[in-house]
Design an enzyme around this catalytic site. Sequence first.
Site, PDB file in Angstrom:
ATOM      1  N   ASP A   1      77.490  40.890  43.568  1.00  0.00           N
ATOM      2  CA  ASP A   1      77.254  42.213  42.947  1.00  0.00           C
ATOM      3  C   ASP A   1      78.244  43.319  43.319  1.00  0.00           C
ATOM      4  O   ASP A   1      77.826  44.475  43.534  1.00  0.00           O
ATOM      5  CB  ASP A   1      75.824  42.690  43.271  1.00  0.00           C
ATOM      6  CG  ASP A   1      74.755  41.744  42.766  1.00  0.00           C
ATOM      7  OD1 ASP A   1      75.097  40.747  42.113  1.00  0.00           O
ATOM      8  OD2 ASP A   1      73.556  42.000  43.027  1.00  0.00           O
TER       9      ASP A   1
ATOM     10  N   LYS B   1      72.531  37.819  36.989  1.00  0.00           N
ATOM     11  CA  LYS B   1      71.204  37.623  37.570  1.00  0.00           C
ATOM     12  C   LYS B   1      70.314  38.843  37.310  1.00  0.00           C
ATOM     13  O   LYS B   1      70.762  39.978  37.466  1.00  0.00           O
ATOM     14  CB  LYS B   1      71.318  37.341  39.074  1.00  0.00           C
ATOM     15  CG  LYS B   1      71.946  38.461  39.895  1.00  0.00           C
ATOM     16  CD  LYS B   1      72.168  37.983  41.319  1.00  0.00           C
ATOM     17  CE  LYS B   1      72.569  39.048  42.284  1.00  0.00           C
ATOM     18  NZ  LYS B   1      71.657  40.155  42.483  1.00  0.00           N
TER      19      LYS B   1
ATOM     20  N   CYS C   1      70.468  42.357  48.031  1.00  0.00           N
ATOM     21  CA  CYS C   1      70.889  41.157  47.279  1.00  0.00           C
ATOM     22  C   CYS C   1      71.554  40.099  48.145  1.00  0.00           C
ATOM     23  O   CYS C   1      71.406  38.905  47.879  1.00  0.00           O
ATOM     24  CB  CYS C   1      71.762  41.566  46.106  1.00  0.00           C
ATOM     25  SG  CYS C   1      70.817  42.490  44.878  1.00  0.00           S
TER      26      CYS C   1
HETATM   27  N1  TIU Z   1      72.873  44.132  44.597  1.00  0.00           N
HETATM   28  C1  TIU Z   1      71.902  44.803  45.219  1.00  0.00           C
HETATM   29  O1  TIU Z   1      71.780  44.804  46.434  1.00  0.00           O
HETATM   30  N2  TIU Z   1      71.045  45.561  44.408  1.00  0.00           N
HETATM   31  C2  TIU Z   1      70.394  46.688  44.831  1.00  0.00           C
HETATM   32  O2  TIU Z   1      69.654  47.302  44.072  1.00  0.00           O
HETATM   33  N3  TIU Z   1      70.619  47.087  46.111  1.00  0.00           N
HETATM   34  C3  TIU Z   1      70.194  48.231  46.711  1.00  0.00           C
HETATM   35  O3  TIU Z   1      70.402  48.343  47.917  1.00  0.00           O
HETATM   36  N4  TIU Z   1      69.598  49.168  46.013  1.00  0.00           N
END
Ligand code: TIU
Length: 225
Positions: free
Chosen positions: A27, A132, A165
């Site tokens: 991500d 995802k 994530c």
């Molecule tokens: N990729 C991921 O960690 N998504 C989130 O929403 N993370 C947050 O820390 N908000």
Amino acid sequence: MNPKIRVAAEPYEFAFEPAKCALLIIDMQRDFLEPGGFGEMLGNNVSQLRRTIEPNQRLLTAWRKAGLQVIHTREGHRPDLTDLPPAKKIRGRGKTTIGDIGPMGRILIRGEDGHDIIPELYPLPSEPVIDKPGKGAFFATDLHAILQHRGIQQLVVTGVTTEVCVNTTVREANDRGYDCLVPADCVGSYFPEFQDMGLKMIKAQGGIFGWVSDSGKLLAALSPR
Ligand code: TIU
């Protein structure tokens, strides 16, 4: 037989067969790392995550040069929001939420600018990108199938955020039988205390979910090849 690469790590050395180990970058999307995205909208300071860009670039360059496998993920949803759980849509009681218009297009929607991976770590056409809908990269995706078909048993997991994530994905991978190494400088959290605890949780109890190291040690182990 392919010799194993040995990386200094905690709680002990991480040894991997290059052909059976993929770099999984979680991500590294504009919505999380750039001003005006989803991360900042949640009230977070994105500069906390931006320090991971350079170490990830160095690791990605070395990994590609060694001819090893790279897989990227993106968190996001279909434009019609049919895969967005209503609970996730309203969580946080924000004025602007997933699917609404933000400064980089609709927030966390596939195909929008903010959903895409930052240019510094942009995937090559040969590198699979897993879209995802959840925090974990295995939930409702074909990641496990792709890893199985490629004979991958071990993962170097990087990206953001450490306690959300990255941690969720490492736990999912652990339950599916994969070994995970997390380079601490290649993962980031908006919260320093969660960065610290997120990494401690992985390596505690003899490596209950995996191993923790850093990009310098991983690059040093890769370089004699
Ligand atoms: N990729 C991921 O960690 N998504 C989130 O929403 N993370 C947050 O820390 N908000």
